[in-house]
Design an enzyme around this catalytic site. Structure first.
Site, PDB file in Angstrom:
ATOM      1  N   HIS A  62     -20.830 -57.554  -6.161  1.00 19.18           N
ATOM      2  CA  HIS A  62     -19.706 -58.080  -5.383  1.00 19.18           C
ATOM      3  C   HIS A  62     -18.996 -59.172  -6.162  1.00 19.18           C
ATOM      4  O   HIS A  62     -19.537 -60.254  -6.400  1.00 19.18           O
ATOM      5  CB  HIS A  62     -20.178 -58.636  -4.041  1.00 19.18           C
ATOM      6  N   HIS A  80     -14.967 -61.089  -6.781  1.00 20.21           N
ATOM      7  CA  HIS A  80     -13.527 -61.298  -6.682  1.00 20.21           C
ATOM      8  C   HIS A  80     -13.158 -62.046  -7.956  1.00 20.21           C
ATOM      9  O   HIS A  80     -13.321 -63.271  -8.036  1.00 20.21           O
ATOM     10  CB  HIS A  80     -13.157 -62.123  -5.456  1.00 20.21           C
ATOM     11  N   HIS A 116     -11.862 -54.603   4.051  1.00 19.69           N
ATOM     12  CA  HIS A 116     -12.031 -56.035   3.795  1.00 19.69           C
ATOM     13  C   HIS A 116     -12.945 -56.667   4.837  1.00 19.69           C
ATOM     14  O   HIS A 116     -13.889 -57.394   4.502  1.00 19.69           O
ATOM     15  CB  HIS A 116     -10.691 -56.774   3.765  1.00 19.69           C
ATOM     16  N   HIS A 138     -22.814 -59.692   2.557  1.00 21.53           N
ATOM     17  CA  HIS A 138     -23.244 -60.904   3.256  1.00 21.53           C
ATOM     18  C   HIS A 138     -24.186 -60.556   4.408  1.00 21.53           C
ATOM     19  O   HIS A 138     -25.334 -60.980   4.403  1.00 21.53           O
ATOM     20  CB  HIS A 138     -22.071 -61.761   3.746  1.00 21.53           C
ATOM     21  N   ASP A 148     -19.825 -62.917  -6.108  1.00 18.60           N
ATOM     22  CA  ASP A 148     -18.763 -63.144  -5.134  1.00 18.60           C
ATOM     23  C   ASP A 148     -17.675 -64.087  -5.646  1.00 18.60           C
ATOM     24  O   ASP A 148     -16.799 -63.685  -6.404  1.00 18.60           O
ATOM     25  CB  ASP A 148     -19.379 -63.642  -3.832  1.00 18.60           C
TER      26      ASP A 148
END
Length: 444
Positions: free
Chosen positions: A59, A61, A203, A267, A318
Site C-alpha cells: 500500500h 501513495h 477509495h 487498515h 502508505d
C-alpha cells in the site's frame, strides 16, 4: 544463459541455510537453489550477509512522501493531516509526479522492496479536466517504477464523492471520474507491462456510492485483478456509514460484492466481530500499515483476530512517514504487545511472510516472495555487520531481519534477476537522496 548468485546465508522460508547458490535464468526466474555451496562457484556474484526474498509494499501513495517531516509538527487528527495532503496533490503534474515517484520507488528499492501496490487516485488536472492522455498520471507512475527497477501493481482508484451523498470538493475534483462507469472506461485503457499489473481500488465507502460499488467489483472480477479498499480507518467513517446505510462499511462492501479472495482491505482498524468474520470468511486480505497508522493516530487494528478468521496479512508504508518493511513487520507485533500486554503473537517468520510472499500475492504477483525454482528472482541482502545487526546469530535469520535490522541495512537487491542495488547504491537512479530533494522541492 544463467547468472549465479552465491548467498553467504539465505532465508529459505523456514530456516537459514549457509552457503547457497541461486541460478537465475534469462527470464529473471530462479532456475535452481543449491545448498551446501561452502564456497562461491566460479563466476558467481557474491552476496555476503543474510539474503531474503524480495519484499512487497502492498500500500503506497507515492506523493505522500513529500509530506515527510512537514506534517509531524504540532497536533491534529487524520482530518487535519488530510488538508495538508490535498495541498501537495493540487500541485502534482505528470512530469513532477514521475520525478517524485521515481525517487520514492528508488528509496523503496534501497529498502529491499521489489514490488509496490500504488493506490492511485490523482487522475486528472486540477479542477477535474482530463489530460490529453486520460491516464497520464498513472502512466507516470508505471514509468517511474520501471526507472527504479521494481514491479508495480497500479491500483487505479475509483473516487467519485466526498462523503455519503456529497459531491467532490474542489480538491477532490481531480480524483473523480464522475461515476464508476466513467472510471471503468478510463481504467480499461491502461495496459499491463512486464513490470506492471493493473488492479482496481475503491477509495473508501464514503468516496464511492453504494449503488456504484458493484461496478468496480465487476471490473476487477472480469479481469481477475486485485481489488483494494481503504476500510474502517476512521471511526467517523464508520459512524457516517451507519447513519447513511444502517450498517458497517464492511457489511456494505459485502452486500455489493467487493469482498473476495482477490480483495484486500487496507487498515481494517475499527471493526466489529461480525466484520472480522465477513472479511475472514471471504478470504479478503488485510494490509496493515503500522507506521502510518500510528503517525496519524488511527489506532491499532485487530490483525491477530483477522488472520485467525482467515484474512491473509500484508504490509504497506502508505504515507511513507517511514519506508521500511522491517519496521512495519515488527511494529505489527509490537503494537499488539502494547494492546494485549502479552508477547509473541507472530513468529518472526510469519511477519516476514506478510512482508514478502503474502504481500506479493495481494498485488497479483503470486510467483514472487520465495527463494525456490520457478519463482521470480528477487534477492534482498541484509548486512550482518552494522551496529544494528552486529552480534546477531546468522541462523536466526527471520529474527535478525524483523527485530534487529532496518532498511539502512540492505546492501544489495536483485529484482527479476536484475541487480538494482549494489553495495547500498541504486544502480539506475544513483543519488536517491538528491533525486528526492529535487522532486520534493518542486512541489513546495
Amino acid at each position: 544463459m544463467t547468472t549465479t548468485y552465491w548467498l553467504e546465508h539465505a532465508w529459505l522460508g523456514s530456516h537459514v541455510e549457509p552457503g547457497v547458490a541461486v541460478d537465475v535464468s534469462r527470464d529473471g526466474r530462479v532456475a535452481a537453489v543449491r545448498t551446501g555451496a561452502d564456497t562461491p562457484p566460479p563466476g558467481a556474484e557474491i552476496l555476503r550477509g543474510l539474503t531474503l526474498p524480495g519484499l512487497a509494499n502492498a500500500h503506497s501513495h507515492a506523493f505522500h512522501r513529500a509530506l515527510r517531516s512537514t506534517v509531524q509538527v504540532g497536533s491534529g487528527t487524520f482530518w487535519t493531516w488530510r488538508e495538508v495532503m490535498y495541498g501537495i496533490a493540487d500541485r502534482l503534474t505528470p512530469d513532477t509526479y514521475h520525478a517524485l515517484a521515481r525517487a520514492v520507488y528508488a528509496e523503496m528499492a534501497l529498502a529491499g522492496i521489489t514490488a509496490v501496490g500504488e493506490f492511485h487516485y490523482v487522475h486528472h488536472a486540477p479542477g477535474g479536466a482530463p489530460y490529453a492522455d486520460p491516464n497520464a498520471m498513472g502512466e507516470a507512475l508505471i514509468a517511474a517504477a520501471a526507472d527504479a527497477g521494481i514491479r508495480i501493481t497500479l491500483l487505479d482508484t475509483a473516487y467519485v464523492s466526498s462523503g455519503f451523498g456529497k459531491e467532490p470538493d474542489h480538491h477532490q475534483l481531480r480524483f473523480s471520474d464522475g461515476t464508476t462507469q466513467a472510471w471503468a472506461e478510463r481504467a480499461s485503457l491502461l495496459t499491463a507491462r512486464e513490470h506492471a499489473k493493473i488492479g482496481a481500488a475503491v477509495h473508501s465507502v464514503r468516496a464511492v456510492p453504494a449503488d456504484q460499488l458493484a461496478t468496480v467489483a465487476q471490473w476487477a472480477s472480469e479481469r481477475g485483478a486485485p481489488l483494494h479498499v481503504h476500510l474502517s480507518e476512521q471511526t467517523a467513517e464508520n459512524d457516517a456509514c451507519q447513519a447513511a446505510h444502517g450498517c458497517t462499511p464492511t457489511q456494505l462492501l459485502a452486500d455489493h460484492g467487493v469482498l473476495s479472495a482477490r480483495a484486500t482491505g487496507v487498515h481494517n482498524t475499527h471493526l466489529t466481530d461480525a466484520d472480522i468474520k465477513l472479511l475472514g470468511g471471504s478470504g479478503t486480505g488485510t494490509c496493515m500499515c503500522p507506521t502510518t497508522e500510528r503517525d496519524l493516530a488511527d489506532g491499532i487494528g485487530p490483525a491477530v483476530a483477522l488472520q485467525q478468521a482467515g484474512s491473509p496479512l500484508s504490509l504497506g508504508s502508505d504515507s511513507h512517514a517511514v519506508i521500511d518493511l522491517f519496521e512495519e513487520a515488527r511494529a505489527m507485533e509490537l503494537n499488539e504487545r502494547l494492546r494485549s500486554r502479552t508477547r509473541g503473537h507472530w513468529t518472526a517468520a510469519a511477519l516476514l511472510r506478510a512482508a514478502s510472499v503474502d504481500g506479493h500475492a495481494s498485488l497479483g504477483w503470486d510467483d514472487a516472495g520465495t527463494l525456490e525454482p520457478g519463482a521470480r528472482a528477487d534477492l534482498v541482502t541484509v548486512t550482518l555487520g552494522s551496529v544494528r545487526t552486529a552480534g546477531a546469530l546468522p541462523r536466526l535469520g527471520a529474527e535478525t531481519a524483523v527485530f534487529a535490522a532496518s532498511a539502512a541495512d540492505v546492501t544489495d537487491v536483485v529484482a527479476d534477476g536484475r541487480r538494482i542495488v549494489r553495495d547500498g547504491e541504486h544502480v539506475q537512479v544513483g543519488d536517491v537522496a538528491k533525486a528526492l530533494t529535487e522532486a520534493i522541492a518542486a512541489l513546495h
